[in-house]
Structure formats: structure tokens, C-alpha cells
Design a protein around this motif. Structure first.
Motif, mmCIF file in Angstrom:
data_model
loop_
_atom_site.group_PDB
_atom_site.id
_atom_site.type_symbol
_atom_site.label_atom_id
_atom_site.label_comp_id
_atom_site.label_asym_id
_atom_site.label_seq_id
_atom_site.Cartn_x
_atom_site.Cartn_y
_atom_site.Cartn_z
ATOM 1 N N ILE A 204 0.834 -1.215 0.000
ATOM 2 C CA ILE A 204 0.000 0.000 0.000
ATOM 3 C C ILE A 204 0.859 1.251 0.000
ATOM 4 C CG2 ILE A 204 -1.645 1.339 1.393
ATOM 5 C CD1 ILE A 204 -3.019 -1.294 2.077
ATOM 6 N N GLY A 205 1.983 1.176 0.663
ATOM 7 C CA GLY A 205 2.925 2.305 0.662
ATOM 8 C C GLY A 205 2.286 3.593 1.149
ATOM 9 N N ARG A 206 2.450 4.682 0.375
ATOM 10 C CA ARG A 206 1.945 6.006 0.755
ATOM 11 C C ARG A 206 0.530 6.253 0.247
ATOM 12 N NH1 ARG A 206 5.165 8.864 4.177
ATOM 13 N NH2 ARG A 206 4.341 10.781 3.220
ATOM 14 N N ARG A 207 -0.008 5.312 -0.465
ATOM 15 C CA ARG A 207 -1.371 5.488 -0.994
ATOM 16 C C ARG A 207 -2.351 5.819 0.130
ATOM 17 N NH1 ARG A 207 -4.779 2.870 -5.158
ATOM 18 N NH2 ARG A 207 -2.887 2.015 -6.074
ATOM 19 N N GLY A 208 -3.098 6.876 -0.082
ATOM 20 C CA GLY A 208 -4.112 7.286 0.890
ATOM 21 C C GLY A 208 -3.540 7.609 2.261
ATOM 22 N N GLY A 209 -2.246 7.870 2.303
ATOM 23 C CA GLY A 209 -1.613 8.184 3.580
ATOM 24 C C GLY A 209 -1.114 6.931 4.287
ATOM 25 N N GLY A 210 -1.314 5.795 3.629
ATOM 26 C CA GLY A 210 -0.810 4.548 4.213
ATOM 27 C C GLY A 210 -1.908 3.726 4.870
ATOM 28 N N LEU A 211 -1.580 2.498 5.152
ATOM 29 C CA LEU A 211 -2.546 1.576 5.769
ATOM 30 C C LEU A 211 -2.907 2.041 7.181
ATOM 31 C CD1 LEU A 211 -4.123 -1.124 5.721
ATOM 32 C CD2 LEU A 211 -2.052 -2.235 6.580
ATOM 33 N N ALA A 212 -4.222 2.117 7.447
ATOM 34 C CA ALA A 212 -4.677 2.570 8.769
ATOM 35 C C ALA A 212 -5.430 1.490 9.524
ATOM 36 C CB ALA A 212 -5.559 3.805 8.638
ATOM 37 N N ARG A 213 -6.073 0.576 8.803
ATOM 38 C CA ARG A 213 -6.860 -0.450 9.494
ATOM 39 C C ARG A 213 -7.046 -1.674 8.611
ATOM 40 N NH1 ARG A 213 -12.630 1.455 11.165
ATOM 41 N NH2 ARG A 213 -13.160 0.623 9.118
ATOM 42 N N LEU A 214 -7.048 -2.803 9.275
ATOM 43 C CA LEU A 214 -7.286 -4.080 8.604
ATOM 44 C C LEU A 214 -8.744 -4.451 8.866
ATOM 45 C CD1 LEU A 214 -5.323 -6.101 7.165
ATOM 46 C CD2 LEU A 214 -5.240 -7.344 9.335
ATOM 47 N N ASN A 215 -9.516 -4.635 7.811
ATOM 48 C CA ASN A 215 -10.941 -4.919 7.993
ATOM 49 C C ASN A 215 -11.191 -6.419 8.064
ATOM 50 O OD1 ASN A 215 -11.657 -2.168 8.116
ATOM 51 N ND2 ASN A 215 -11.573 -2.027 5.882
ATOM 52 N N VAL A 216 -11.233 -6.894 9.298
ATOM 53 C CA VAL A 216 -11.416 -8.323 9.574
ATOM 54 C C VAL A 216 -12.920 -8.623 9.628
ATOM 55 C CG1 VAL A 216 -11.120 -10.103 11.343
ATOM 56 C CG2 VAL A 216 -9.244 -8.514 10.824
ATOM 57 N N VAL A 217 -13.339 -9.652 8.924
ATOM 58 C CA VAL A 217 -14.763 -9.994 8.955
ATOM 59 C C VAL A 217 -15.026 -11.340 9.634
ATOM 60 C CG1 VAL A 217 -15.474 -8.550 7.027
ATOM 61 C CG2 VAL A 217 -14.588 -10.851 6.562
ATOM 62 N N ALA A 218 -13.988 -12.136 9.857
ATOM 63 C CA ALA A 218 -14.199 -13.399 10.579
ATOM 64 C C ALA A 218 -12.874 -13.891 11.139
ATOM 65 C CB ALA A 218 -14.797 -14.464 9.664
ATOM 66 N N SER A 219 -12.992 -14.605 12.255
ATOM 67 C CA SER A 219 -11.808 -15.283 12.792
ATOM 68 C C SER A 219 -12.301 -16.611 13.361
ATOM 69 C CB SER A 219 -11.079 -14.410 13.813
ATOM 70 O OG SER A 219 -11.963 -13.943 14.830
ATOM 71 N N TYR A 220 -12.175 -16.806 14.698
ATOM 72 C CA TYR A 220 -12.658 -18.075 15.235
ATOM 73 C C TYR A 220 -14.145 -18.223 14.950
ATOM 74 C CZ TYR A 220 -14.097 -21.935 18.100
ATOM 75 O OH TYR A 220 -14.641 -23.137 18.486
ATOM 76 N N ASP A 221 -14.514 -19.346 14.397
ATOM 77 C CA ASP A 221 -15.930 -19.607 14.114
ATOM 78 C C ASP A 221 -16.067 -21.108 13.878
ATOM 79 O OD1 ASP A 221 -18.589 -19.381 13.553
ATOM 80 O OD2 ASP A 221 -18.333 -18.349 11.629
#
Ligand SMILES: [Zn+2]
Length: 309
Positions: A204-221
Motif C-alpha cells: 500500500i505504501g503512501r497510498r491514501g496516507g498509508g494503511l490505517a486499518r485491517l478490515n477483519v470480517v471473521a476469525s474463530y468460528d
């Protein structure tokens, strides 16, 4: 006889005094030895009339119980040095109590005290011995300063293949917060951190100011693969897998698997490919229709090497 009445009055007065002012009074032993010695005389000379003894028990016994409660409370909370002054006797207590055989009073007091006084000491002692609430988990987990979150209680296996022992709830990796805590094992938490740090952030580099958050939709299930009935239990059921729908950048814009897989194909494919290695299995839109809107990454390992589609 006169002495006896005085002794009785003292007993009542001290009991009543404690009853009236439990927190301020320091514990004062009841003059029981005197009364025990006097009991036979009292029994012989002052037998209560039928019907008068029973009502008398009620005003006395609670006072004695309260005395025990107050003592326990005072012990628990270091009573002040102020000495107890007998409070003025309530007129109600004097007349009936004088007719009560002291032995009866003492017997009922000692019989009642342990049972009925327990709630009060528990309240006082609870403050001293109650387990302290666990501190909110902060900082790093899994022995890695780059992984933030907390340890979680073991998740029992609802069906074969499910369950998570020694799991964690990951809230951030490599300084990037997750949109929701990911419940995984530490192996998976470390793989996620490595992917974000070595793959996603540089891509992602400098795009949009850089990565700010990882959008997790599932984990333990605990569920079958792809939510298809009768399929094998998913790696999600063992806390080995995370589904990521996209990424939020510092300027608030987002990259989503669903929208940007084709339009931003190169970037998203680079990110997808960079998960292959840290994770043993990486599935995206190319794998099947179930993954058109998210990357599935898990730490299941295959002898043939990572499986990435
Ligand atoms: Zn998944």
C-alpha cells in the motif's frame, strides 16, 4: 438479685449499643462469664411466665447477633479507638428481657450468631479478600511486541475439529488496528503480523496516507468450510484462520476485495500473494465464489507447500 439485674442490663446495653452504632463501636466482649455463673439462680428465682419468654427472645437475639456482626465488621475494618458507651436502653427491651433466663439468651445468641451473622462479616471481609478484577489486557501478546490484544479463555469444542485453547484476541498487528478483535491462536497471530508488516504495509505504501486499518470480517468460528452443510470443519473452527475484506487507509478511503480485486488488480494481487508464505492457505476471488469478497488466510500447512489461489 440486684447484681443480676445490673448484669443483665449491661448485657442488653452493650448489645443494644453495638446494634445502634455498629461502625463506630469497637468490639467489646459481652459479660458472658458473669451471666453464666448467675444463670442457675436466675433460672430458679425468675422463671418466666408462660408466654412472656418467647416475645422477649426477639428483641434480645437480634441485638446479640448484631453484636457478633459488628465485631466481625470492626475486626475487618480497624475500629477507631473510641470506647463504646452504653446507649440509653430502649424502654421496650428492659421489661421483657428481665424475665428471660440468661442461659436461654446466651444459648440462642451463640446458636444464632454463626448462622445469622455470616452475611455481615462476608460483606466486610469480602472487601479484604475478594479477588481483584483482572487488569484490562494491554500491550503485546504471544511474546511479540508487534502483536496487541489479550489472551482469551479456552473455547470448548462444540464439535470435533472445533475449539481453541491458548487463544488470543488480536486487536492490532505491526501498529495497524484490526476492525474487530481476531480470535486466533498465536501461530496465526504471528502469521498475520508478518503478512501485514512485510506484505500489506509495503504494498500500500503512501497510498491514501498509508494503511490505517485491517478490515477483519471473521476469525474463530465453529462452522463447516464455506458454510456448506456436511463440509469439513473450517480452519476457522480451530482458530487458525482470518477473513479480511479489505483495508482502510489513513485518508478514510478503503480497498475492498469485492470492489478492487479487478480494478486495482495489481495492488490487491500483490497483497494476496504476500500472504502466501506467512500463511499456508490463502484464498481469494480466484479460488471460488465464496471468496469473491474477502481473503481467507489460515495457518494450515501442507507438505506440498502453501496453497494460494
Ligand atoms: Zn475464511
Amino acid at each position: 438479685m440486684h447484681r443480676l439485674a445490673l448484669a443483665l442490663a449491661l448485657t442488653l446495653a452493650s448489645g443494644v449499643a453495638v446494634f445502634a452504632e455498629p461502625p463506630q463501636s469497637s468490639p467489646r466482649p459481652l459479660p458472658r462469664p458473669m451471666l453464666v455463673g448467675a444463670a442457675p439462680i436466675q433460672m430458679a428465682s425468675l422463671l418466666p411466665l408462660p408466654g412472656t419468654a418467647r416475645p422477649a427472645l426477639r428483641p434480645v437475639a437480634p441485638a446479640a447477633v448484631e453484636a457478633a456482626m459488628a465485631m466481625a465488621l470492626a475486626l475487618a475494618s480497624a475500629a477507631p479507638a473510641r470506647s463504646p458507651r452504653p446507649a440509653p436502653r430502649p424502654p421496650r427491651a428492659v421489661a421483657p428481657a428481665a424475665l428471660v433466663p440468661p442461659s436461654t439468651t446466651i444459648a440462642s445468641a451463640s446458636a444464632l450468631a454463626p448462622a445469622q451473622s455470616s452475611p455481615a462479616p462476608r460483606r466486610g471481609l469480602a472487601a479484604l479478600f475478594a479477588p481483584r478484577p483482572p487488569k484490562p489486557a494491554r500491550g503485546s501478546i504471544c511474546g511479540d511486541p508487534g502483536i496487541a490484544g489479550s489472551e482469551i479463555a479456552a473455547i470448548p469444542a462444540a464439535v470435533t475439529g472445533c475449539g481453541l485453547v491458548g487463544g488470543v484476541a488480536v486487536t492490532a498487528v505491526a501498529g495497524i488496528p484490526l476492525s474487530q478483535p481476531a480470535r486466533v491462536d498465536c501461530t496465526t497471530a504471528k502469521a498475520l503480523k508478518r503478512w501485514v508488516e512485510e506484505g500489506v504495509i509495503p504494498a500500500i505504501g503512501r497510498r491514501g496516507g498509508g494503511l490505517a486499518r485491517l478490515n477483519v470480517v471473521a476469525s474463530y468460528d465453529c462452522r463447516p468450510r464455506n458454510n456448506v452443510a456436511d463440509a469439513r470443519v473450517s480452519e476457522h473452527g480451530a482458530g487458525h484462520a482470518i477473513d479480511v475484506a479489505g483495508f482502510t487507509l489513513a485518508d478514510g478511503s478503503t480497498l475492498t476485495v469485492l470492489r478492487d480485486w479487478s480494478a486495482e488488480s495489481k495492488l490487491m494481487r500483490t497483497i494476496h500473494a504476500s500472504a502466501c508464505g506467512p500463511f499456508g492457505t490463502v484464498l481469494g476471488p480466484k479460488a471460488d465464489v465464496y471468496h469473491r469478497d474477502h481473503f481467507h488466510v489460515d495457518t494450515a500447512r501442507y507438505r506440498s507447500g502453501p496453497y494460494c489461489r
